[in-house]
Design a protein around this motif. Structure first.
Motif, PDB file in Angstrom:
ATOM      1  N   MET A   1      -4.686 107.237  40.309  1.00  0.00           N
ATOM      2  CA  MET A   1      -3.603 106.769  41.173  1.00  0.00           C
ATOM      3  C   MET A   1      -2.583 105.963  40.381  1.00  0.00           C
ATOM      4  SD  MET A   1      -3.698 104.034  44.361  1.00  0.00           S
ATOM      5  CE  MET A   1      -4.059 105.176  45.676  1.00  0.00           C
ATOM      6  N   LEU A   2      -1.320 106.156  40.742  1.00  0.00           N
ATOM      7  CA  LEU A   2      -0.237 105.349  40.188  1.00  0.00           C
ATOM      8  C   LEU A   2       0.231 104.379  41.263  1.00  0.00           C
ATOM      9  CD1 LEU A   2       2.011 104.769  38.046  1.00  0.00           C
ATOM     10  CD2 LEU A   2       3.351 106.552  39.195  1.00  0.00           C
ATOM     11  N   LYS A   3       0.356 103.114  40.891  1.00  0.00           N
ATOM     12  CA  LYS A   3       0.792 102.104  41.861  1.00  0.00           C
ATOM     13  C   LYS A   3       1.880 101.243  41.234  1.00  0.00           C
ATOM     14  CE  LYS A   3      -0.932  98.476  44.955  1.00  0.00           C
ATOM     15  NZ  LYS A   3      -2.126  97.684  45.368  1.00  0.00           N
ATOM     16  N   LEU A   4       3.058 101.263  41.861  1.00  0.00           N
ATOM     17  CA  LEU A   4       4.185 100.444  41.425  1.00  0.00           C
ATOM     18  C   LEU A   4       4.392  99.351  42.462  1.00  0.00           C
ATOM     19  CD1 LEU A   4       6.626 103.362  40.491  1.00  0.00           C
ATOM     20  CD2 LEU A   4       4.836 102.314  39.071  1.00  0.00           C
ATOM     21  N   THR A   5       4.389  98.109  42.015  1.00  0.00           N
ATOM     22  CA  THR A   5       4.446  96.980  42.944  1.00  0.00           C
ATOM     23  C   THR A   5       5.581  96.032  42.595  1.00  0.00           C
ATOM     24  OG1 THR A   5       2.025  97.099  43.200  1.00  0.00           O
ATOM     25  CG2 THR A   5       3.123  95.113  44.005  1.00  0.00           C
ATOM     26  N   ASN A   6       6.511  95.866  43.528  1.00  0.00           N
ATOM     27  CA  ASN A   6       7.619  94.901  43.395  1.00  0.00           C
ATOM     28  C   ASN A   6       8.343  95.009  42.060  1.00  0.00           C
ATOM     29  OD1 ASN A   6       5.236  92.783  44.914  1.00  0.00           O
ATOM     30  ND2 ASN A   6       6.963  93.692  45.986  1.00  0.00           N
ATOM     31  N   LEU A   7       8.644  96.231  41.647  1.00  0.00           N
ATOM     32  CA  LEU A   7       9.293  96.448  40.356  1.00  0.00           C
ATOM     33  C   LEU A   7      10.783  96.123  40.413  1.00  0.00           C
ATOM     34  CD1 LEU A   7       7.888  99.751  38.809  1.00  0.00           C
ATOM     35  CD2 LEU A   7       7.469  97.406  38.059  1.00  0.00           C
ATOM     36  N   HIS A   8      11.235  95.369  39.424  1.00  0.00           N
ATOM     37  CA  HIS A   8      12.655  95.063  39.256  1.00  0.00           C
ATOM     38  C   HIS A   8      13.040  95.360  37.813  1.00  0.00           C
ATOM     39  CE1 HIS A   8      13.226  92.683  43.057  1.00  0.00           C
ATOM     40  NE2 HIS A   8      11.908  92.610  42.934  1.00  0.00           N
ATOM     41  N   LYS A   9      14.187  96.012  37.625  1.00  0.00           N
ATOM     42  CA  LYS A   9      14.679  96.267  36.276  1.00  0.00           C
ATOM     43  C   LYS A   9      16.151  95.913  36.201  1.00  0.00           C
ATOM     44  CE  LYS A   9      14.887  97.323  32.049  1.00  0.00           C
ATOM     45  NZ  LYS A   9      14.257  96.400  31.075  1.00  0.00           N
ATOM     46  N   ILE A  10      16.486  95.035  35.225  1.00  0.00           N
ATOM     47  CA  ILE A  10      17.865  94.588  35.028  1.00  0.00           C
ATOM     48  C   ILE A  10      18.248  94.794  33.573  1.00  0.00           C
ATOM     49  CG2 ILE A  10      19.472  92.661  35.250  1.00  0.00           C
ATOM     50  CD1 ILE A  10      17.431  91.341  37.144  1.00  0.00           C
ATOM     51  N   ASN A  17      28.128  92.155  31.967  1.00  0.00           N
ATOM     52  CA  ASN A  17      27.896  93.537  32.366  1.00  0.00           C
ATOM     53  C   ASN A  17      26.474  93.769  32.881  1.00  0.00           C
ATOM     54  OD1 ASN A  17      26.815  93.089  29.824  1.00  0.00           O
ATOM     55  ND2 ASN A  17      27.199  95.181  29.105  1.00  0.00           N
ATOM     56  N   GLU A  18      25.888  92.741  33.453  1.00  0.00           N
ATOM     57  CA  GLU A  18      24.544  92.847  34.009  1.00  0.00           C
ATOM     58  C   GLU A  18      24.463  93.995  35.011  1.00  0.00           C
ATOM     59  OE1 GLU A  18      22.241  89.242  35.186  1.00  0.00           O
ATOM     60  OE2 GLU A  18      22.368  90.121  37.196  1.00  0.00           O
ATOM     61  N   ASN A  19      23.387  94.776  34.911  1.00  0.00           N
ATOM     62  CA  ASN A  19      23.204  95.933  35.787  1.00  0.00           C
ATOM     63  C   ASN A  19      21.814  95.894  36.409  1.00  0.00           C
ATOM     64  OD1 ASN A  19      23.341  98.365  37.090  1.00  0.00           O
ATOM     65  ND2 ASN A  19      23.335  99.631  35.245  1.00  0.00           N
ATOM     66  N   TYR A  20      21.755  95.654  37.702  1.00  0.00           N
ATOM     67  CA  TYR A  20      20.492  95.560  38.436  1.00  0.00           C
ATOM     68  C   TYR A  20      20.115  96.976  38.871  1.00  0.00           C
ATOM     69  CZ  TYR A  20      17.160  92.545  40.964  1.00  0.00           C
ATOM     70  OH  TYR A  20      16.043  91.876  41.392  1.00  0.00           O
ATOM     71  N   VAL A  21      19.287  97.632  38.081  1.00  0.00           N
ATOM     72  CA  VAL A  21      19.043  99.070  38.247  1.00  0.00           C
ATOM     73  C   VAL A  21      17.963  99.381  39.277  1.00  0.00           C
ATOM     74  CG1 VAL A  21      18.472 101.209  37.047  1.00  0.00           C
ATOM     75  CG2 VAL A  21      19.751  99.427  35.873  1.00  0.00           C
ATOM     76  N   LEU A  22      16.879  98.613  39.276  1.00  0.00           N
ATOM     77  CA  LEU A  22      15.800  98.814  40.248  1.00  0.00           C
ATOM     78  C   LEU A  22      15.524  97.511  40.977  1.00  0.00           C
ATOM     79  CD1 LEU A  22      13.223 100.993  38.260  1.00  0.00           C
ATOM     80  CD2 LEU A  22      14.884 101.755  39.964  1.00  0.00           C
ATOM     81  N   LYS A  23      15.383  97.612  42.300  1.00  0.00           N
ATOM     82  CA  LYS A  23      15.236  96.425  43.130  1.00  0.00           C
ATOM     83  C   LYS A  23      14.012  96.546  44.034  1.00  0.00           C
ATOM     84  CE  LYS A  23      20.283  96.269  43.229  1.00  0.00           C
ATOM     85  NZ  LYS A  23      21.502  96.400  44.064  1.00  0.00           N
ATOM     86  N   ASP A  24      12.966  95.840  43.669  1.00  0.00           N
ATOM     87  CA  ASP A  24      11.770  95.726  44.507  1.00  0.00           C
ATOM     88  C   ASP A  24      11.202  97.096  44.879  1.00  0.00           C
ATOM     89  OD1 ASP A  24       9.790  94.256  45.742  1.00  0.00           O
ATOM     90  OD2 ASP A  24      10.840  94.170  47.653  1.00  0.00           O
ATOM     91  N   ILE A  25      10.870  97.886  43.856  1.00  0.00           N
ATOM     92  CA  ILE A  25      10.293  99.214  44.079  1.00  0.00           C
ATOM     93  C   ILE A  25       8.804  99.097  44.343  1.00  0.00           C
ATOM     94  CG2 ILE A  25       9.750 101.427  42.986  1.00  0.00           C
ATOM     95  CD1 ILE A  25      12.653 101.229  43.707  1.00  0.00           C
ATOM     96  N   ASN A  26       8.370  99.676  45.454  1.00  0.00           N
ATOM     97  CA  ASN A  26       6.954  99.745  45.797  1.00  0.00           C
ATOM     98  C   ASN A  26       6.610 101.201  46.102  1.00  0.00           C
ATOM     99  OD1 ASN A  26       5.794  96.786  46.193  1.00  0.00           O
ATOM    100  ND2 ASN A  26       7.892  96.801  47.008  1.00  0.00           N
ATOM    101  N   LEU A  27       5.639 101.725  45.365  1.00  0.00           N
ATOM    102  CA  LEU A  27       5.283 103.134  45.537  1.00  0.00           C
ATOM    103  C   LEU A  27       3.830 103.345  45.129  1.00  0.00           C
ATOM    104  CD1 LEU A  27       6.463 106.001  46.188  1.00  0.00           C
ATOM    105  CD2 LEU A  27       6.830 106.240  43.718  1.00  0.00           C
ATOM    106  N   GLU A  28       3.057 103.957  46.016  1.00  0.00           N
ATOM    107  CA  GLU A  28       1.681 104.333  45.708  1.00  0.00           C
ATOM    108  C   GLU A  28       1.601 105.852  45.657  1.00  0.00           C
ATOM    109  OE1 GLU A  28      -1.516 102.617  47.847  1.00  0.00           O
ATOM    110  OE2 GLU A  28      -0.752 100.553  47.687  1.00  0.00           O
ATOM    111  N   VAL A  29       1.060 106.349  44.549  1.00  0.00           N
ATOM    112  CA  VAL A  29       0.971 107.791  44.351  1.00  0.00           C
ATOM    113  C   VAL A  29      -0.502 108.162  44.155  1.00  0.00           C
ATOM    114  CG1 VAL A  29       1.812 109.751  43.010  1.00  0.00           C
ATOM    115  CG2 VAL A  29       3.198 107.660  43.160  1.00  0.00           C
ATOM    116  N   PRO A  30      -1.156 108.661  45.200  1.00  0.00           N
ATOM    117  CA  PRO A  30      -2.559 109.062  45.068  1.00  0.00           C
ATOM    118  C   PRO A  30      -2.736 110.166  44.032  1.00  0.00           C
ATOM    119  CG  PRO A  30      -1.917 108.919  47.378  1.00  0.00           C
ATOM    120  CD  PRO A  30      -0.658 108.823  46.571  1.00  0.00           C
ATOM    121  N   THR A  31      -3.892 110.230  43.436  1.00  0.00           N
ATOM    122  CA  THR A  31      -4.197 111.261  42.460  1.00  0.00           C
ATOM    123  C   THR A  31      -3.971 112.642  43.063  1.00  0.00           C
ATOM    124  OG1 THR A  31      -5.844 109.852  41.399  1.00  0.00           O
ATOM    125  CG2 THR A  31      -5.992 112.215  40.962  1.00  0.00           C
TER     126      THR A  31
END
Length: 265
Positions: A1-10, A17-31
């Motif tokens: 399983m892949l689990k992404l929790t509260n991901l932020h990428k800046i 030139n700050e770029n807020y690319v990902l904001k609070d990504i939550n995703l569960e991907v079962p096998t």
């Protein structure tokens, strides 16, 4: 399983030139899930794959694979867990090396690398067997330099190399976009066979909405660094491209009159 929790990428944090690319990504991907990812230009789709692969690290949040926190692991440490195929057919192989030498490198991915590629009679026989599954005739060209192959052949070889170690996650980043339509269809069919054979968990970014609905069992839509729609089950089975565009407008608050707006980025 892949689990992404509260991901932020800046990118360029704290700069003009700050770029807020990902904001609070939550995703569960079962096998075994096969997720197609779509979205507008700059939505963060490829950045999301880069965080899973270890190319980038998040400013906040975690990436877990089969219960292991790999958030701080670089690409080489995740190599045995994550396979990847890029848009450019030239990116996944070493052009000056032969097909068998490229396959030998794939076998050693995620392991200690010495100078020896470990080519022998048994390994060559296994390479021929695997290449035959592609149905492209490459099993008879083991000593051909990869630079002599067509774009479709190179992409098929890259796909095989990315899955030889049976990774936990396979990332496909617009991997048919640079191919002609006939070759793209051929690569898609090869992908389906390989994914089914190894029961792989897949994240696929695509610019083609029809392809997004035809492949896999789940579709995620992104916009401005957020997941705005997660389709699966009966809802996904009955949806059309027109429905997708309508849902994008409803979730994002922006009007789309041409699906090409969603087909790039």
């Amino acid at each position: 399983m892949l689990k992404l929790t509260n991901l932020h990428k800046i990118f360029n944090y704290g700069k003009v030139n700050e770029n807020y690319v990902l904001k609070d990504i939550n995703l569960e991907v079962p096998t075994g899930d096969f997720i197609t990812i779509i979205g507008s230009n700059g939505a963060g789709k490829s950045t999301l794959l880069n965080l899973v692969a270890g190319t980038f690290f998040p400013e906040a949040g975690t990436v877990e694979i089969n219960g292991h926190d790999v958030t701080a692991w670089p690409v080489h440490k995740r190599a045995h867990l994550v396979g990847r195929v890029f848009q450019d057919p030239l990116q996944g192989t070493a052009a000056e090396m032969t097909i068998e030498e490229n396959l030998s490198l794939a076998v050693k991915r995620g392991k200690g690398r010495g100078l020896r590629l470990g080519l022998n009679k048994n390994r060559r026989a296994e390479f021929k067997r695997l290449l035959a599954l592609l149905e492209l005739g490459l099993e008879d060209r083991l000593e051909y330099p990869v630079k002599l192959l067509s774009g479709g052949q190179r992409q098929a070889l890259t796909l095989l190399m990315a899955t030889m170690g049976q990774p936990q996650i396979l990332l496909l980043d617009e991997y048919t976009a640079a191919l002609d339509p006939k070759t793209a269809i051929q690569i898609v069919e090869i992908t389906k066979r390989i994914v089914a054979q190894h029961k792989l968990t897949v994240l696929m970014v695509t610019h083609d909405l029809k392809q997004a609905l035809a492949m896999g069992n789940r579709t995620v839509m992104m916009d401005r660094g957020k997941i705005i729609l997660d389709l699966k089950g009966p809802e996904r089975e009955n949806i059309t491209v027109r429905d997708l565009l309508a849902k994008f407008t409803a979730r994002s608050g922006r009007e789309l009159t041409d699906d090409r707006i969603l087909l790039h980025g």
